[in-house]
Design a protein around this motif. Structure first.
Motif, short mmCIF file in Angstrom:
data_model
loop_
_atom_site.label_atom_id
_atom_site.label_comp_id
_atom_site.label_asym_id
_atom_site.label_seq_id
_atom_site.Cartn_x
_atom_site.Cartn_y
_atom_site.Cartn_z
N ALA A 142 0.84 -1.21 0.00
CA ALA A 142 0.00 0.00 0.00
C ALA A 142 0.87 1.25 0.00
N SER A 143 1.96 1.25 0.77
CA SER A 143 2.85 2.41 0.80
C SER A 143 3.56 2.57 -0.54
N ILE A 144 3.97 1.47 -1.15
CA ILE A 144 4.60 1.54 -2.48
C ILE A 144 3.59 2.03 -3.51
N ASP A 145 2.34 1.58 -3.39
CA ASP A 145 1.28 2.01 -4.30
C ASP A 145 1.11 3.52 -4.25
N GLN A 146 1.11 4.08 -3.05
CA GLN A 146 0.98 5.53 -2.91
C GLN A 146 2.22 6.26 -3.42
N PHE A 147 3.36 5.65 -3.29
CA PHE A 147 4.61 6.23 -3.81
C PHE A 147 4.58 6.32 -5.34
N CYS B 248 8.95 4.91 1.66
CA CYS B 248 7.89 5.21 0.69
C CYS B 248 6.90 6.25 1.19
N SER B 249 6.83 6.43 2.50
CA SER B 249 5.83 7.33 3.07
C SER B 249 6.14 8.80 2.80
N PHE B 250 7.41 9.16 2.92
CA PHE B 250 7.76 10.57 2.71
C PHE B 250 7.50 11.02 1.27
N PRO B 251 7.95 10.28 0.25
CA PRO B 251 7.58 10.68 -1.12
C PRO B 251 6.07 10.62 -1.35
N ALA B 252 5.38 9.66 -0.74
CA ALA B 252 3.93 9.58 -0.90
C ALA B 252 3.25 10.80 -0.31
N PHE B 253 3.76 11.29 0.81
CA PHE B 253 3.20 12.49 1.43
C PHE B 253 3.37 13.69 0.51
N ILE B 254 4.55 13.80 -0.12
CA ILE B 254 4.80 14.90 -1.06
C ILE B 254 3.90 14.76 -2.28
N ASN B 255 3.73 13.52 -2.77
CA ASN B 255 2.86 13.28 -3.91
C ASN B 255 1.42 13.66 -3.60
N ALA B 256 1.00 13.40 -2.36
CA ALA B 256 -0.38 13.73 -1.98
C ALA B 256 -0.63 15.23 -2.07
N ARG B 257 0.38 16.02 -1.77
CA ARG B 257 0.24 17.48 -1.86
C ARG B 257 0.19 17.93 -3.31
#
Length: 335
Positions: A111-116, A190-199
């Motif tokens: 799931a974290s990789i998916d969000q990344f 994967c969480s930190f890039p995913a957080f940036i991607n969410a923005r």
């Protein structure tokens, strides 16, 4: 040095934690996990999303882990009921505990990789690929579980590993690496890039419904990952510390047993908290939960009950216009 009565008091406290805190986590976790499964399988928005599929599978595995792991531990330590007294029950329990536990962390890693990958590599986040990844993971961890079946036995009513080499593998790799360092590292990286991607999602020219769903799932996934990191690190740290402990001091051992009991059940909250985290971080998820509970399943139950109570179909009143007949709202954009 503590008196024997004080040591007994510490052991008694640890037993009460097993019973009351353990049952609390078990009940809330099973209820929350089942609600997650119902929501993810009911709403079309989630059925078409790979990240929601991973979260749903994680909920299924979490319920399995709570039943096979936490429940049997509560019975054994809290109520002196040994569910693994027979060797074949010991083998089944050890297989299921490792299988559900590894599949749960694997689902969250995926799931974290998916969000990344969501922003730049969206073609790698399809539902078909997600199903394939989970299937492969189930096969891999099933093969891994065969060794638990081979090398675990119940000796004098105690379920334990009888092979020295495999015991070293469990001690120095399975717990600290497979359940600890490796998945935590993947989730964090994967969480930190995913957080940036969410923005960045807000600036993308995509359908507003898909945008809301993507941002919701990102918030849900990252919040659960943060909680997993917080609850897993104390357990792994205590476990590694206990491996290196070689003390005959009863006072020290009693205190460490109490600490280990507390961190173990804190760790089990990892498998019990997802529904409550989703409700806390996502207003949209709370609305979806109410909608599924009341507008879908409760209404369906009432319709079936009314159908059983009515032996004949009531005719439509003459003069009732088409506009007066209630229509099913199939276009609820939030869901």
């Amino acid at each position: 040095m503590l008196s024997p009565s004080t040591i007994d008091s510490i052991n008694f406290l640890a037993k009460q934690i097993n019973i009351y805190f353990g049952l609390f986590i078990l009940i809330l976790g099973i209820i929350g996990g089942l609600i997650n499964i119902i929501i993810f399988t009911t709403l079309k928005t989630f059925r078409k999303t790979s990240c929601a599929f991973y979260l749903m599978m994680a909920s299924i595995f979490n319920v399995g882990e709570l039943i096979s792991g936490a429940f049997t531990t509560i019975l054994n330590i809290g109520f002196d009921i040994n569910p693994t007294e027979l060797s074949y029950l010991c083998k089944i329990r050890m297989f299921l505990v490792q299988w559900f536990g590894l599949l749960s962390v694997t689902s969250m890693c995926l799931a974290s990789i998916d969000q990344f990958l969501l922003v730049k590599y969206q073609y790698l986040t399809s539902l078909k690929l997600a199903s394939s990844f989970i299937t492969i993971a189930c096969l891999i961890w099933s093969i891994h579980g065969v060794f638990f079946v081979l090398f675990c036995n119940s000796i004098d009513g105690v379920c334990s590993i009888t092979n020295t080499t495999f015991d070293m593998y469990i001690t120095y790799f399975h717990f600290p690496i497979l359940l600890g360092f490796l998945p935590l590292t993947i989730m964090i990286l994967c969480s930190f890039p995913a957080f940036i991607n969410a923005r960045k999602l807000a600036s993308r020219q995509i359908n507003i419904i898909r945008l809301s769903c993507d941002r919701q799932l990102t918030a849900m996934t990252l919040s659960q990952i943060a909680f997993i990191v917080i609850t897993t690190i104390p357990f792994i740290t205590t476990y590694i510390f206990l491996l290196n402990m070689n003390s005959t001091d009863k006072e020290y051992n009693a205190r460490m047993y109490l600490v280990h009991t507390i961190t173990t059940y804190v760790y089990y909250t990892t498998y019990a908290n997802s529904f409550y985290i989703y409700c806390f971080v996502s207003k949209r998820f709370r609305k979806q939960f109410i909608y599924v509970l009341i507008n879908v399943h409760l209404q369906r139950y009432n319709q079936q009950r009314n159908r059983l109570n009515n032996n004949q179909v009531q005719p439509t009143k003459v003069g009732t216009s088409i506009e007066q007949i209630p229509k099913k709202n199939d276009d609820i954009t939030l869901y």
